[in-house]
Scaffold this motif. Structure first.
Motif, mmCIF file in Angstrom:
data_model
loop_
_atom_site.group_PDB
_atom_site.id
_atom_site.type_symbol
_atom_site.label_atom_id
_atom_site.label_comp_id
_atom_site.label_asym_id
_atom_site.label_seq_id
_atom_site.Cartn_x
_atom_site.Cartn_y
_atom_site.Cartn_z
ATOM 1 N N THR A 250 0.801 -1.232 0.000
ATOM 2 C CA THR A 250 0.000 0.000 0.000
ATOM 3 C C THR A 250 0.829 1.274 0.000
ATOM 4 O O THR A 250 0.282 2.360 -0.233
ATOM 5 C CB THR A 250 -0.920 0.058 1.234
ATOM 6 O OG1 THR A 250 -0.108 0.027 2.420
ATOM 7 C CG2 THR A 250 -1.882 -1.114 1.258
ATOM 8 N N TYR B 88 -6.193 7.785 4.589
ATOM 9 C CA TYR B 88 -7.577 7.377 4.322
ATOM 10 C C TYR B 88 -8.580 8.204 5.125
ATOM 11 O O TYR B 88 -9.643 7.717 5.494
ATOM 12 C CB TYR B 88 -7.730 5.889 4.639
ATOM 13 C CG TYR B 88 -6.741 5.036 3.882
ATOM 14 C CD1 TYR B 88 -6.949 4.697 2.554
ATOM 15 C CD2 TYR B 88 -5.563 4.603 4.496
ATOM 16 C CE1 TYR B 88 -6.033 3.933 1.855
ATOM 17 C CE2 TYR B 88 -4.632 3.838 3.803
ATOM 18 C CZ TYR B 88 -4.873 3.507 2.486
ATOM 19 O OH TYR B 88 -3.958 2.751 1.790
ATOM 20 N N ASP C 251 -7.563 11.063 -2.098
ATOM 21 C CA ASP C 251 -7.300 9.780 -2.752
ATOM 22 C C ASP C 251 -5.810 9.456 -2.733
ATOM 23 O O ASP C 251 -5.269 8.883 -3.680
ATOM 24 C CB ASP C 251 -7.821 9.787 -4.188
ATOM 25 C CG ASP C 251 -7.263 10.954 -5.011
ATOM 26 O OD1 ASP C 251 -6.633 11.862 -4.431
ATOM 27 O OD2 ASP C 251 -7.458 10.948 -6.245
ATOM 28 N N CYS C 252 -5.148 9.813 -1.656
ATOM 29 C CA CYS C 252 -3.701 9.643 -1.518
ATOM 30 C C CYS C 252 -3.262 8.222 -1.872
ATOM 31 O O CYS C 252 -3.793 7.237 -1.356
ATOM 32 C CB CYS C 252 -3.305 9.971 -0.082
ATOM 33 S SG CYS C 252 -1.521 9.966 0.226
ATOM 34 N N ALA C 253 -2.294 8.119 -2.774
ATOM 35 C CA ALA C 253 -1.811 6.805 -3.226
ATOM 36 C C ALA C 253 -0.873 6.155 -2.229
ATOM 37 O O ALA C 253 -0.686 4.934 -2.247
ATOM 38 C CB ALA C 253 -1.096 6.959 -4.573
ATOM 39 N N ASP C 254 -0.270 6.954 -1.373
ATOM 40 C CA ASP C 254 0.644 6.439 -0.359
ATOM 41 C C ASP C 254 -0.157 6.129 0.896
ATOM 42 O O ASP C 254 -0.741 7.020 1.510
ATOM 43 C CB ASP C 254 1.721 7.490 -0.059
ATOM 44 C CG ASP C 254 2.782 6.993 0.897
ATOM 45 O OD1 ASP C 254 2.646 5.869 1.429
ATOM 46 O OD2 ASP C 254 3.759 7.727 1.127
ATOM 47 N N ARG D 276 2.926 3.541 -1.752
ATOM 48 C CA ARG D 276 3.409 3.953 -3.064
ATOM 49 C C ARG D 276 3.611 5.463 -3.085
ATOM 50 O O ARG D 276 3.107 6.182 -2.229
ATOM 51 C CB ARG D 276 2.412 3.524 -4.148
ATOM 52 C CG ARG D 276 2.262 2.013 -4.261
ATOM 53 C CD ARG D 276 1.234 1.643 -5.317
ATOM 54 N NE ARG D 276 -0.116 1.982 -4.896
ATOM 55 C CZ ARG D 276 -0.893 1.195 -4.163
ATOM 56 N NH1 ARG D 276 -0.442 0.027 -3.744
ATOM 57 N NH2 ARG D 276 -2.119 1.569 -3.838
ATOM 58 N N SER E 270 10.270 5.248 -2.224
ATOM 59 C CA SER E 270 9.064 5.769 -2.872
ATOM 60 C C SER E 270 9.216 7.195 -3.394
ATOM 61 O O SER E 270 8.667 7.525 -4.440
ATOM 62 C CB SER E 270 7.885 5.725 -1.896
ATOM 63 O OG SER E 270 7.557 4.403 -1.552
ATOM 64 N N GLU F 70 2.947 9.105 -3.659
ATOM 65 C CA GLU F 70 1.821 9.999 -3.937
ATOM 66 C C GLU F 70 2.370 11.162 -4.750
ATOM 67 O O GLU F 70 3.180 11.952 -4.261
ATOM 68 C CB GLU F 70 1.198 10.483 -2.625
ATOM 69 C CG GLU F 70 0.272 11.680 -2.758
ATOM 70 C CD GLU F 70 -0.745 11.537 -3.880
ATOM 71 O OE1 GLU F 70 -0.815 12.457 -4.734
ATOM 72 O OE2 GLU F 70 -1.465 10.518 -3.923
#
Length: 256
Positions: free
Chosen positions: A25, A191, A182-185, A27, A55, A29
């Motif tokens: 999870t 969340y 919608d944070c990718a990291d 990654r 990252s 951002e």
């Protein structure tokens, strides 16, 4: 790093334990990355301290990584920057041998954050650090998860230096780092608008906070959050978040 030195690196021990779940999870951002890379300016040689899996390492610069955890070093992708096993408090490099030194969401794991920051200042002409602000009164209430479900978070950062002291140690200016909805990291705050994610075990396993507060606090927080999501109480308390694209949850960028 010798076996005798290793017990003095608590972050390494923690990530040796939880690091196996990290790549699922955690990654890059891109919006946070852009802010960090912009702060690096025209630096060509960059030292990434507490680099983890790399990252946020800029692909267009000459990067050297420092990471004490063997598990994290082992997950760095093929072709990534060379990585040295060392601690932030004792960087094995000469004075001012890098254009910039960066550290992303790692300072709170260091045995001596102030010493690590001074080491970064010693080896680089520019320093960029993503960290957390505990100076603001009531900072624990910025995020509904720590406010309503995990008060133990305050004890995790009980000995963490004030942001003002960290900035002063390297003569840095401070900039807020908003967390996109919608944070990718999958960092702890990622969340804030997607609360059901915190019910997923694989999501929590890649967050150091849960390992630090312990299983009893984790089980209680997850149970109570699940109940409130099911009953609609969470939505009643936090319905205003749906209109936000990003939130200031205390992440700060130090730039010196």
């Amino acid at each position: 790093m010798t076996p005798e030195e290793r017990p003095e690196v608590p972050g390494a021990r923690l990530y040796d334990a939880i690091g196996g779940a990290y790549t699922a999870t955690r990654r890059t951002e891109p919006r946070i990355a852009a802010q960090i890379w912009d702060a690096l300016g025209d630096a060509r040689t960059v030292l990434n301290v507490g680099a983890g899996t790399g990252s946020y390492e800029p692909a267009d610069r000459d990067v050297t990584a420092v990471e004490p955890s063997a598990v994290m070093r082992g997950q760095r992708p093929a072709g990534s920057a060379p990585c040295v096993a060392a601690a932030a408090e004792s960087l094995p490099f000469g004075d001012r041998c890098f254009d910039a030194a960066m550290a992303v969401s790692t300072v709170h794991h260091w045995r001596d954050p102030m010493a690590g920051l001074r080491e970064m200042r010693r080896v680089a002409r520019r320093v960029v650090v993503l960290t957390f602000d505990t100076d603001e009164p009531g900072w624990q209430d910025r995020f509904w998860l720590t406010r309503d479900y995990l008060p133990e978070f305050a004890t995790v950062l009980a000995g963490f230096p004030p942001l003002a002291a960290m900035a002063g140690a390297i003569d840095a200016r401070v900039e807020p780092v908003p967390v996109p909805w919608d944070c990718a990291d999958g960092l702890f705050e990622a969340y804030w608008r997607r609360p059901a994610a915190y019910l997923e075990d694989h999501v929590r396993r890649a967050m150091s906070v849960w390992a630090k507060v312990g299983p009893e606090a984790e089980r209680r927080a997850v149970r109570n959050l699940g109940d409130d999501l099911g009953s609609g109480r969470w939505a009643e308390r936090n319905g205003d978040l749906a209109a936000l694209d990003a939130a200031d949850l205390g992440l700060r960028l130090l730039m010196a």
